[in-house]
Design a protein around this motif. Structure first.
Motif, PDB file in Angstrom:
ATOM      1  N   ARG A 154       0.858  -1.189   0.000  1.00 16.17           N
ATOM      2  CA  ARG A 154       0.000   0.000   0.000  1.00 16.17           C
ATOM      3  C   ARG A 154       0.896   1.240   0.000  1.00 16.17           C
ATOM      4  NH1 ARG A 154      -5.129   1.175   4.024  1.00 16.17           N
ATOM      5  NH2 ARG A 154      -5.979   2.890   2.798  1.00 16.17           N
ATOM      6  N   SER A 155       0.605   2.143  -0.906  1.00 12.81           N
ATOM      7  CA  SER A 155       1.388   3.379  -1.006  1.00 12.81           C
ATOM      8  C   SER A 155       0.937   4.412   0.024  1.00 12.81           C
ATOM      9  CB  SER A 155       1.227   3.952  -2.425  1.00 12.81           C
ATOM     10  OG  SER A 155       1.499   5.332  -2.481  1.00 12.81           O
ATOM     11  N   ASN A 156      -0.378   4.524   0.219  1.00 14.50           N
ATOM     12  CA  ASN A 156      -0.892   5.694   0.964  1.00 14.50           C
ATOM     13  C   ASN A 156      -1.060   5.436   2.457  1.00 14.50           C
ATOM     14  OD1 ASN A 156      -3.111   3.960   0.177  1.00 14.50           O
ATOM     15  ND2 ASN A 156      -4.526   5.580   0.767  1.00 14.50           N
ATOM     16  N   ASP A 210      -0.342  10.061  -3.368  1.00 20.52           N
ATOM     17  CA  ASP A 210      -1.294   9.885  -2.270  1.00 20.52           C
ATOM     18  C   ASP A 210      -2.080  11.174  -2.007  1.00 20.52           C
ATOM     19  OD1 ASP A 210      -0.268   7.319  -2.089  1.00 20.52           O
ATOM     20  OD2 ASP A 210       1.244   7.907  -0.610  1.00 20.52           O
ATOM     21  N   THR A 297      -3.557   8.086   4.387  1.00 20.05           N
ATOM     22  CA  THR A 297      -3.103   9.465   4.206  1.00 20.05           C
ATOM     23  C   THR A 297      -4.321  10.396   4.162  1.00 20.05           C
ATOM     24  OG1 THR A 297      -3.032   8.993   1.846  1.00 20.05           O
ATOM     25  CG2 THR A 297      -0.945   8.884   3.046  1.00 20.05           C
ATOM     26  N   ALA A 300      -7.831  10.125   2.242  1.00 17.15           N
ATOM     27  CA  ALA A 300      -7.817   8.869   1.471  1.00 17.15           C
ATOM     28  C   ALA A 300      -8.245   7.655   2.279  1.00 17.15           C
ATOM     29  CB  ALA A 300      -6.441   8.642   0.864  1.00 17.15           C
ATOM     30  N   VAL A 305      -4.126   2.839  -2.318  1.00 19.43           N
ATOM     31  CA  VAL A 305      -3.256   3.034  -3.494  1.00 19.43           C
ATOM     32  C   VAL A 305      -2.301   1.847  -3.518  1.00 19.43           C
ATOM     33  CG1 VAL A 305      -1.668   4.569  -4.699  1.00 19.43           C
ATOM     34  CG2 VAL A 305      -3.454   5.548  -3.231  1.00 19.43           C
ATOM     35  N   SER A 376      -0.749   2.776  -8.270  1.00 20.05           N
ATOM     36  CA  SER A 376       0.347   3.725  -8.024  1.00 20.05           C
ATOM     37  C   SER A 376       1.145   3.967  -9.309  1.00 20.05           C
ATOM     38  CB  SER A 376       1.292   3.122  -6.973  1.00 20.05           C
ATOM     39  OG  SER A 376       2.594   3.672  -7.104  1.00 20.05           O
TER      40      SER A 376
END
Ligand code: GAL
Length: 422
Positions: A154-156, A210, A297, A300, A305, A376
């Motif tokens: 997960r990016s966010n 994000d 984030t 979000a 993401v 992403s």
């Protein structure tokens, strides 16, 4: 007569022996040996431990194979990708290499005819049922499967120091307004509100993806990568303004720090928050640091993401059989449950042994099942390599110049150049 009978007896014995030899147990196939070169950028804490856990599973099954750990340090493949390209185009592919599922895999390597399809392996290993449809989709092209996904990252994620937040009676921010209130409170206490490293050139682009998701929402964010949302949209202006405001709260030494170097601020209690992918969870674990909390984030929550690391079989791999064995380990439940708890990611497979995962990862599994999943760009899922690079560079310039209009123009142009926007 006697002699003849004796001769007949001997012949019968010989024939029986031959039949026995032919029907007897076949000797086991020669144990795999030789080499296996695995290319990746997994050198940071958590990354290296995860990779080693995979190697351990492989070595137990194939002790005769020597693994060559070909790593090129630099988060998000900042240095590794160029080395890989040189090798692939020079006819010297590693046996298998780390590649993001989605556009990075398909546009860069599959369409160019550099990979072998893995569809028969998917069938024999039952992977067409072991991975969810969304994951199968992003490793597919023209009816074939092209790589084996080992995880979902997960990016966010907004990471925060629990001690700093408790000491200052703060709650993790849900909206951008909350974020700036928390940031002001931290600043007033002499704590870096938002920790960031920008040394490798991609980290700001990561934070901004994000911010985009949190400002535009899942649908409009998705549209940015399909041409449905224009980069000239006022919401993108708003996202850039949000990001510009956030940059006023970052550490002054950001350009000297990598993502993990920046994370040290949280461990030391000198920084309050950091926005980074959940490899940070693996990194914290590798540092035996448990004083971190997490939240989606700003803006979000309900959006995940996502990105996925995968490995494939390049055409011309020198140790093809050993690669097939490697891919089998990667796609197995055993391999995924050895790798992911250390890497800080959740398995791509649908059947993990949840007990092996820490609280953060358990929460990520819940979110992965219910959130809106969006791709992403910085980590190869949303955009082709050329577009992702143009996006990344535009945001790196933004950190230095903070020119909203010029950046928005550059982002729109990058989309046009990628032939996604008109
Ligand atoms: C990403 C990769 C992750 C993690 C991160 C930082 O691109 O997908 O596995 O390693 O870079 O290096």
């Amino acid at each position: 007569m006697k002699g003849f009978r004796f001769y007949g007896f001997v012949v019968a014995l010989v024939v029986l022996g031959m039949i026995a030899a032919a029907c007897g147990p076949t000797p086991p196939p020669a144990a795999p040996k030789g080499k296996l070169e695995i290319f990746s950028w997994w050198t940071a804490g958590g990354e290296a431990e995860g990779l080693n856990a995979l190697y351990d599973v492989y070595k137990k099954k194939y002790p005769g194979v020597e693994i060559i750990n070909a790593t090129v340090a630099g988060g998000a493949g900042a240095q590794a990708k160029a080395v890989l390209t040189t090798r692939m185009l020079g006819g010297d592919p590693p046996d298998s290499f780390q590649v993001h599922a989605g556009h990075e895999l398909i546009d860069t390597w599959v369409v160019a005819g550099k990979m072998e399809p893995l569809t028969s392996l998917y069938k024999s290993e039952g992977w067409d049922k072991a991975f969810p449809k969304g994951v199968l989709d992003i490793v597919s092209y023209k009816g074939d499967y092209w790589s084996v996904p080992v995880n979902i990252h997960r990016s966010n994620v907004l990471w925060f120091s629990k001690k700093v937040f408790t000491d200052n009676k703060l709650e993790p921010p849900k909206t951008f307004d909350d974020f700036f209130k928390v940031a002001d409170a931290l600043k007033a206490k002499g704590i870096v509100p938002l920790v960031m490293g920008t040394k490798d050139g991609w980290e700001a682009g990561h934070v901004f993806e994000d911010v985009l998701a949190g400002t535009l929402g899942a649908e409009a964010y998705n549209g940015l990568w399909t041409g449905k949302t224009a980069w000239t949209d006022p919401k993108v202006t708003e996202a850039l303004n949000n990001f510009k405001k956030m940059l006023a709260y970052i550490n002054t030494d950001h350009s000297a720090l990598t993502w993990d170097g920046a994370g040290q601020y949280l461990i030391d209690g000198k920084g309050g928050m950091m926005i980074m992918g959940d490899w940070t969870n693996g990194w914290f674990m590798s540092k035996n640091f448990t004083g971190y909390g997490w939240a989606p984030t700003p803006g979000a929550s309900g959006i995940f993401v996502a990105l996925s690391d995968s490995f494939g079989l390049p055409k011309g791999a020198k140790n093809r059989d050993n690669v097939i064995a490697w891919l089998k380990v990667l796609g197995s439940k055993e391999g995924q449950d050895a790798f992911n708890p250390k890497k800080g990611s959740i398995p791509a497979r649908v059947d993990p042994d949840k007990n092996l995962y820490n609280d953060y990862l358990k929460s990520a599994m819940v979110d992965w099942a219910k959130d809106a999943i969006v791709p992403s760009p910085i980590h190869g899922a949303a955009a082709s390599e050329g577009w992702a690079t143009a996006y990344k560079d535009a945001i790196a310039v933004f950190v230095a110049k903070q020119d909203v209009a010029a950046t928005q123009k550059a982002l729109q142009q990058a989309c046009v150049d990628a032939k996604v926007c008109k």
